[in-house]
Design a protein around this motif. Sequence first.
Motif, PDB file in Angstrom:
ATOM      1  N   ALA A  18       0.829  -1.210   0.000  1.00  0.00           N
ATOM      2  CA  ALA A  18       0.000   0.000   0.000  1.00  0.00           C
ATOM      3  C   ALA A  18       0.860   1.255   0.000  1.00  0.00           C
ATOM      4  CB  ALA A  18      -0.924  -0.003   1.220  1.00  0.00           C
ATOM      5  N   SER A  19       2.090   1.151   0.529  1.00  0.00           N
ATOM      6  CA  SER A  19       3.023   2.289   0.540  1.00  0.00           C
ATOM      7  C   SER A  19       3.833   2.368  -0.757  1.00  0.00           C
ATOM      8  CB  SER A  19       3.981   2.170   1.737  1.00  0.00           C
ATOM      9  OG  SER A  19       3.277   2.186   2.957  1.00  0.00           O
ATOM     10  N   ASN A  20       3.524   1.467  -1.702  1.00  0.00           N
ATOM     11  CA  ASN A  20       4.170   1.450  -3.031  1.00  0.00           C
ATOM     12  C   ASN A  20       5.667   1.131  -2.977  1.00  0.00           C
ATOM     13  OD1 ASN A  20       1.814   2.199  -4.607  1.00  0.00           O
ATOM     14  ND2 ASN A  20       2.009   4.206  -3.634  1.00  0.00           N
ATOM     15  N   SER A 246      13.319   8.891 -26.574  1.00  0.00           N
ATOM     16  CA  SER A 246      12.975   7.907 -25.559  1.00  0.00           C
ATOM     17  C   SER A 246      12.776   8.603 -24.208  1.00  0.00           C
ATOM     18  CB  SER A 246      14.106   6.877 -25.457  1.00  0.00           C
ATOM     19  OG  SER A 246      13.808   5.894 -24.523  1.00  0.00           O
ATOM     20  N   VAL A 247      11.537   8.524 -23.691  1.00  0.00           N
ATOM     21  CA  VAL A 247      11.185   9.198 -22.438  1.00  0.00           C
ATOM     22  C   VAL A 247      10.705   8.146 -21.434  1.00  0.00           C
ATOM     23  CG1 VAL A 247       9.695  10.919 -21.341  1.00  0.00           C
ATOM     24  CG2 VAL A 247      10.478  11.261 -23.705  1.00  0.00           C
ATOM     25  N   LEU A 248      11.228   8.244 -20.209  1.00  0.00           N
ATOM     26  CA  LEU A 248      10.791   7.343 -19.139  1.00  0.00           C
ATOM     27  C   LEU A 248      10.216   8.193 -18.007  1.00  0.00           C
ATOM     28  CD1 LEU A 248      10.617   4.505 -17.933  1.00  0.00           C
ATOM     29  CD2 LEU A 248      13.018   4.700 -17.252  1.00  0.00           C
ATOM     30  N   ILE A 249       8.946   7.944 -17.655  1.00  0.00           N
ATOM     31  CA  ILE A 249       8.269   8.719 -16.613  1.00  0.00           C
ATOM     32  C   ILE A 249       7.986   7.808 -15.423  1.00  0.00           C
ATOM     33  CG2 ILE A 249       6.287  10.186 -16.058  1.00  0.00           C
ATOM     34  CD1 ILE A 249       5.920  10.652 -19.085  1.00  0.00           C
ATOM     35  N   PHE A 250       8.456   8.219 -14.246  1.00  0.00           N
ATOM     36  CA  PHE A 250       8.235   7.428 -13.034  1.00  0.00           C
ATOM     37  C   PHE A 250       7.113   8.022 -12.199  1.00  0.00           C
ATOM     38  CE2 PHE A 250      12.733   6.177 -13.751  1.00  0.00           C
ATOM     39  CZ  PHE A 250      12.566   4.797 -13.698  1.00  0.00           C
ATOM     40  N   CYS A 251       6.215   7.150 -11.733  1.00  0.00           N
ATOM     41  CA  CYS A 251       5.169   7.535 -10.795  1.00  0.00           C
ATOM     42  C   CYS A 251       5.284   6.639  -9.561  1.00  0.00           C
ATOM     43  CB  CYS A 251       3.780   7.342 -11.397  1.00  0.00           C
ATOM     44  SG  CYS A 251       3.465   8.262 -12.922  1.00  0.00           S
ATOM     45  N   SER A 252       4.874   7.150  -8.409  1.00  0.00           N
ATOM     46  CA  SER A 252       4.986   6.370  -7.176  1.00  0.00           C
ATOM     47  C   SER A 252       3.825   5.405  -6.952  1.00  0.00           C
ATOM     48  CB  SER A 252       5.115   7.300  -5.963  1.00  0.00           C
ATOM     49  OG  SER A 252       6.368   7.942  -5.979  1.00  0.00           O
ATOM     50  N   SER A 253       2.771   5.517  -7.760  1.00  0.00           N
ATOM     51  CA  SER A 253       1.649   4.585  -7.578  1.00  0.00           C
ATOM     52  C   SER A 253       1.152   4.076  -8.929  1.00  0.00           C
ATOM     53  CB  SER A 253       0.495   5.267  -6.845  1.00  0.00           C
ATOM     54  OG  SER A 253      -0.157   6.206  -7.683  1.00  0.00           O
ATOM     55  N   LYS A 254       0.578   2.874  -8.900  1.00  0.00           N
ATOM     56  CA  LYS A 254       0.018   2.280 -10.115  1.00  0.00           C
ATOM     57  C   LYS A 254      -1.130   3.134 -10.653  1.00  0.00           C
ATOM     58  CE  LYS A 254      -0.483  -1.573  -7.795  1.00  0.00           C
ATOM     59  NZ  LYS A 254      -0.773  -2.950  -7.349  1.00  0.00           N
ATOM     60  N   ASP A 302       8.306   2.308  -9.724  1.00  0.00           N
ATOM     61  CA  ASP A 302       9.725   2.100  -9.432  1.00  0.00           C
ATOM     62  C   ASP A 302      10.205   0.694  -9.763  1.00  0.00           C
ATOM     63  OD1 ASP A 302      10.788   4.569  -8.492  1.00  0.00           O
ATOM     64  OD2 ASP A 302       9.479   4.379  -6.759  1.00  0.00           O
ATOM     65  N   ILE A 303       9.310  -0.134 -10.256  1.00  0.00           N
ATOM     66  CA  ILE A 303       9.673  -1.475 -10.699  1.00  0.00           C
ATOM     67  C   ILE A 303      10.803  -1.397 -11.744  1.00  0.00           C
ATOM     68  CG2 ILE A 303       8.090  -1.661 -12.677  1.00  0.00           C
ATOM     69  CD1 ILE A 303       7.199  -4.367 -11.592  1.00  0.00           C
ATOM     70  N   LEU A 304      10.896  -0.239 -12.454  1.00  0.00           N
ATOM     71  CA  LEU A 304      11.916  -0.083 -13.500  1.00  0.00           C
ATOM     72  C   LEU A 304      13.084   0.808 -13.083  1.00  0.00           C
ATOM     73  CD1 LEU A 304      10.139   0.326 -16.964  1.00  0.00           C
ATOM     74  CD2 LEU A 304      11.248  -1.663 -15.989  1.00  0.00           C
TER      75      LEU A 304
END
Length: 412
Positions: A18-20, A246-254, A302-304
């Motif tokens: 739940a805290s990702n 090539s762009v990679l965007i990170f988010c903290s939640s699904k 953050d899996i990536l």
Amino acid sequence: MKFTDFNFDSRLQEGIEASNYENATPIQEQVIPHILEGKDVIAFAQTGTGKTAAFLLPLINQMLTRGTDPHGINCMVIVPTRELAVQIAQHLEGLSYFTSVSSIAVYGGGDGNSFVQEKKAVSMGADFVICTPGKMMAHIKMGYVKLDSLQYLVLDEADRMLDMGFYDDIMFIIDHLPKKRQNLLFSATMPPKIKTMANRILHQPVEISIAMSKPPEKIVQQAYMVYDEQKIPLIQHMLKEKEYRSVLIFCSSKLSVKQLTRELQKKGIKAGEIHSDLEQDNREEILIQYKSGRLPVLVATDILSRGIDIDNIDLVINFDVPHDGEDYVHRIGRTARAAAEGSAYTLVSVKDQRKFHSIEKLIGKEVTKIGLPEHLGEQPQYTPSAGRNFSGGGKSGAGKKRYFNNKGSRHQ
């Protein structure tokens, strides 16, 4: 290493998810197994390396699996400042959300009413007491603090506490604790006085030292101060304004990954998503498209952030501020690999300003702040010292059997 590899209690694992949190940081990988084995630990690591979760997670797990005394204090975490006490208490509340673990933050600076509430809490008992040295010493001197069943002692930012002159207060507290207990000491630096204190407090400790990695100098780091509702329009503008390979965007939640991907696709931007809800086959197919250049934009959790082997990413965007400095370094380290140049933009909301400021201090660099395009309206000022992160407390205790809120009352 994933958090599932530690085989934590399922109730704790639910709080972790739940805290990702998915992947352990280096200090978590090294410290958690030793704590689970019951060993004393002295660890040298900067703030921002994930050290708070490195001791909270295994201690919560021990309480869930080994049991606690409901009428006494089971773990004491001693910290140098009120702010850190509140921060750790909120972190603990999130991780233990689906458990019956109780906690209270005890610190100076309050009124007489808060002293009465703290007294009630430390005399009735709590699983975790997070406290500043002076305030805890004052309570102990009054004679009502239940310390007989204490099993765990944590000293966090121990070097800072010594710099602030808390040595005598700490030793006073320790003299009132049971001799048989597990001791954990965390410090950013290794001055001789820390070694001296460790020799007095710890029993045959495991010593761990983590060097904080820094982002490569060739990454151009910049940050936008934004209100939450400006984030998606800003990213849409950035990707329309300039063409990136090539762009990679990170988010903290699904949830953020799915929402952002959907909004980018609505604007005609070719974007794919990767998160833990996707089947492995789907993840691999999207990664193949991304690596080959057929899919120019990838939105991911953050899996990536660790271990992805792609050398030609020219832009990384942090949709929100990462959990800690270690995650920030890993995220933006996905660009400017090999001989390539790269840029990294972080979108900093008002509530994340203090967290971002901590990351700047950790990497030893002030990240350039840039203005928003006019059509997006005004942006918030960067005022991390205003302390917005600590307003409003942590999560509510819904779903808990019992816990202490910051006012010290126990809920059944």
